[in-house]
Design an enzyme around this catalytic site. Sequence first.
Site, PDB file in Angstrom:
ATOM      1  CD  GLU A 211      -2.544   1.804   0.541  1.00  0.00           C
ATOM      2  OE1 GLU A 211      -3.325   1.017  -0.027  1.00  0.00           O
ATOM      3  OE2 GLU A 211      -2.481   3.028   0.259  1.00  0.00           O
ATOM      4  CG  HIS A 452     -31.998 -12.547  23.751  1.00  0.00           C
ATOM      5  ND1 HIS A 452     -30.703 -12.127  23.891  1.00  0.00           N
ATOM      6  CD2 HIS A 452     -32.093 -13.738  24.394  1.00  0.00           C
ATOM      7  CE1 HIS A 452     -30.028 -13.020  24.600  1.00  0.00           C
ATOM      8  NE2 HIS A 452     -30.856 -14.005  24.919  1.00  0.00           N
TER       9      HIS A 452
HETATM   10  P1  NAI Z   1      -9.695   1.838  -3.428  1.00  0.00           P
HETATM   11  O1  NAI Z   1      -9.794   3.283  -3.739  1.00  0.00           O
HETATM   12  O2  NAI Z   1     -10.637   1.226  -2.475  1.00  0.00           O
HETATM   13  O3  NAI Z   1      -8.236   1.497  -2.890  1.00  0.00           O
HETATM   14  C1  NAI Z   1      -7.088   1.761  -3.651  1.00  0.00           C
HETATM   15  C2  NAI Z   1      -5.889   1.690  -2.728  1.00  0.00           C
HETATM   16  O4  NAI Z   1      -4.724   1.704  -3.520  1.00  0.00           O
HETATM   17  C3  NAI Z   1      -5.803   2.875  -1.777  1.00  0.00           C
HETATM   18  O5  NAI Z   1      -5.547   2.432  -0.475  1.00  0.00           O
HETATM   19  C4  NAI Z   1      -4.649   3.691  -2.351  1.00  0.00           C
HETATM   20  O6  NAI Z   1      -3.943   4.418  -1.377  1.00  0.00           O
HETATM   21  C5  NAI Z   1      -3.789   2.602  -2.963  1.00  0.00           C
HETATM   22  N1  NAI Z   1      -2.918   3.063  -4.043  1.00  0.00           N
HETATM   23  C6  NAI Z   1      -3.209   3.929  -5.037  1.00  0.00           C
HETATM   24  N2  NAI Z   1      -2.161   4.070  -5.860  1.00  0.00           N
HETATM   25  C7  NAI Z   1      -1.167   3.277  -5.375  1.00  0.00           C
HETATM   26  C8  NAI Z   1       0.157   2.985  -5.793  1.00  0.00           C
HETATM   27  N3  NAI Z   1       0.676   3.537  -6.872  1.00  0.00           N
HETATM   28  N4  NAI Z   1       0.883   2.125  -5.054  1.00  0.00           N
HETATM   29  C9  NAI Z   1       0.372   1.531  -3.941  1.00  0.00           C
HETATM   30  N5  NAI Z   1      -0.890   1.782  -3.501  1.00  0.00           N
HETATM   31  C10 NAI Z   1      -1.661   2.624  -4.212  1.00  0.00           C
HETATM   32  O7  NAI Z   1      -9.752   1.122  -4.863  1.00  0.00           O
HETATM   33  P2  NAI Z   1     -10.012  -0.372  -5.294  1.00  0.00           P
HETATM   34  O8  NAI Z   1      -9.731  -1.316  -4.174  1.00  0.00           O
HETATM   35  O9  NAI Z   1      -9.312  -0.526  -6.581  1.00  0.00           O
HETATM   36  O10 NAI Z   1     -11.558  -0.389  -5.538  1.00  0.00           O
HETATM   37  C11 NAI Z   1     -12.143   0.554  -6.427  1.00  0.00           C
HETATM   38  C12 NAI Z   1     -13.508   0.934  -5.970  1.00  0.00           C
HETATM   39  O11 NAI Z   1     -14.414  -0.131  -6.207  1.00  0.00           O
HETATM   40  C13 NAI Z   1     -13.636   1.183  -4.471  1.00  0.00           C
HETATM   41  O12 NAI Z   1     -13.241   2.484  -4.123  1.00  0.00           O
HETATM   42  C14 NAI Z   1     -15.081   0.990  -4.247  1.00  0.00           C
HETATM   43  O13 NAI Z   1     -15.749   2.185  -4.562  1.00  0.00           O
HETATM   44  C15 NAI Z   1     -15.440  -0.087  -5.240  1.00  0.00           C
HETATM   45  N6  NAI Z   1     -15.534  -1.375  -4.547  1.00  0.00           N
HETATM   46  C16 NAI Z   1     -16.467  -1.524  -3.571  1.00  0.00           C
HETATM   47  C17 NAI Z   1     -16.584  -2.700  -2.874  1.00  0.00           C
HETATM   48  C18 NAI Z   1     -17.575  -2.798  -1.787  1.00  0.00           C
HETATM   49  O14 NAI Z   1     -18.427  -1.928  -1.694  1.00  0.00           O
HETATM   50  N7  NAI Z   1     -17.522  -3.818  -0.934  1.00  0.00           N
HETATM   51  C19 NAI Z   1     -15.730  -3.852  -3.168  1.00  0.00           C
HETATM   52  C20 NAI Z   1     -14.736  -3.569  -4.188  1.00  0.00           C
HETATM   53  C21 NAI Z   1     -14.685  -2.386  -4.846  1.00  0.00           C
END
Ligand code: NAI
Length: 473
Positions: A211, A452
């Site tokens: 991360e 409960h």
């Molecule tokens: P995310 O925005 O949740 O997380 C991306 C992570 O990658 C962040 O912690 C960021 O700091 C890190 N990051 C960014 N650039 C980087 C780099 N160059 N090197 C290392 N770390 C880096 O995005 P993610 O997991 O790709 O998911 C995308 C979206 O899909 C989410 O924001 C969410 O909106 C949606 N999603 C929702 C879910 C749910 O509701 N349960 C499940 C999966 C996705």
Amino acid sequence: MSTKQFDVVVIGGGPGGYIAAIRAAQLGFNTACIDEWKNEKGGPAPGGTCTNVGCIPSKALLQSSEHFDHANHHFAEHGISADNVKIDVAKMLGRKDTVVKQNNDGILYLFKKNKVTFFHGRGSFVAAKDGLYEIKAGEEVILAKHVILATGSNARQLPGAAFDEEMILSNDGALRIGEVPKKLGVIGSGVIGLEMGSVWRRLGADVTVLEGLPTFLGAVDEGVAKEAAKLFKKQGLKIELGVKIGEVKATKKSVTVSYADAKGAEQKAEFDKLIISIGRVPNTIGLNVEAVGLKLDERGAIEVDGDCKTNLPNVWAVGDVVRGPMLAHKAEEEGVAVAERIAGQHGHVNFNTIPWVIYTSPEIAWVGRTEQQLKADGVAYKAGQFPFMANGRARALGDTNGFVKFLADATTDEILGVHIIGPFASELISEAVVAMEFKASAEDIARICHAHPSLSEATKEAALAVDKRTLNF
Ligand code: NAI
Ligand code: FAD
């Protein structure tokens, strides 16, 4: 043959688009929906990212892998012996594909039921003419009075590490890994990284998450993020924070990631597969926005106002392709609201009460503001917390990790945020959403009778904890 004309044409059949189309049809509009997603036979597969490579398949694999994990690690405490438990990955993926297809078919059925005309193919603007929009729908050209754009998002690319979906995987490839990798690398410890990392870890992979930020789950309440980090570490998920990714090199057999760790020391890690989940970017590819002068913002998202109106008359946009959280339920709510606004009604989406869920084990769910946000906003608040360890149903389930936390206004007692880490947090959060929509106080929840034994009693107890009067802790 005269050109087909519709009151409402929706481009994109994901949760934003297909729900907008159904609501528009319910309101009496002659409606069409255009979606280009193809199944493996080239046929239509409406439902977008969510149904095909997002919410639905990821939850199917999370369920399968959780069963496997339970059989291996938790059956014994119930007196059930299950030696030599095996995972048939091909069968697990096949089940996931069946679940996806059921959802695709369900949407096609709903279109028929609601008399929405479906076009399978790409939708793009041709021109604006005489108060109507000419739109290419696959091979046909149709006319629309109102257009709703719901073209979703795509995985963000890491420069120098293009997705090949064999070795370097987006969410798409991460959902179809053919055998459990020995060593799995994940870049990005966001929602996808944690959910997909959990799936393959439970199946036996050694998972390392890299991360970029120095804090873990920065958008989550600090107390919850701290508990999550502790529990994930105990499960064996390795998370390295504050890294700077350098070169990513893939061969047919492995992927090597060079990176600087939090102390700046150069590191090299070799993985069998690498998932890159560093966020998503809005998708307007192929819409031909130039033909009509549709405005995009600096992120490439379609620019909209608070009502999802674009810069063009009668053109609206919803879901991942516009500002706001990239969540299926947010997209759906915007789709419904836009259809209702077209009908002259007052559709509304309350951004303050959109729930978030991370489907790890334990699940993490929240609504409203976090403790750190309240501090930053200078809001005086009271906090109440109740651990699942003290909840009878959680003990019976054998799932006592985590807690429910309430944050309420110090003066009025209005609920400002609810944060849950624990079993079925995804279901429990709904009560908090309802409460916040109705501007309930913590005392309101504390005075409501909860069944409960149920996990929801932890919610009631956390509300009681705001007033320092828990009954079972
Ligand atoms: P995310 O925005 O949740 O997380 C991306 C992570 O990658 C962040 O912690 C960021 O700091 C890190 N990051 C960014 N650039 C980087 C780099 N160059 N090197 C290392 N770390 C880096 O995005 P993610 O997991 O790709 O998911 C995308 C979206 O899909 C989410 O924001 C969410 O909106 C949606 N999603 C929702 C879910 C749910 O509701 N349960 C499940 C999966 C996705
Ligand atoms: P999409 O679902 O992306 O749909 C857009 C559709 O438009 C696609 O079918 C696309 O093919 C089509 N399209 C695009 N351009 C055109 C065009 N020009 N012509 C015709 N068709 C076009 N969210 C949650 O709330 N809960 C979750 O558990 C969850 N899990 C997720 C897990 C993963 C792995 C991923 C990647 C995402 C997850 N999300 C989750 C996020 C969720 O999938 C999105 O927020 C949601 O799908 C957005 O809906 P949408 O309708 O805006 O766009």
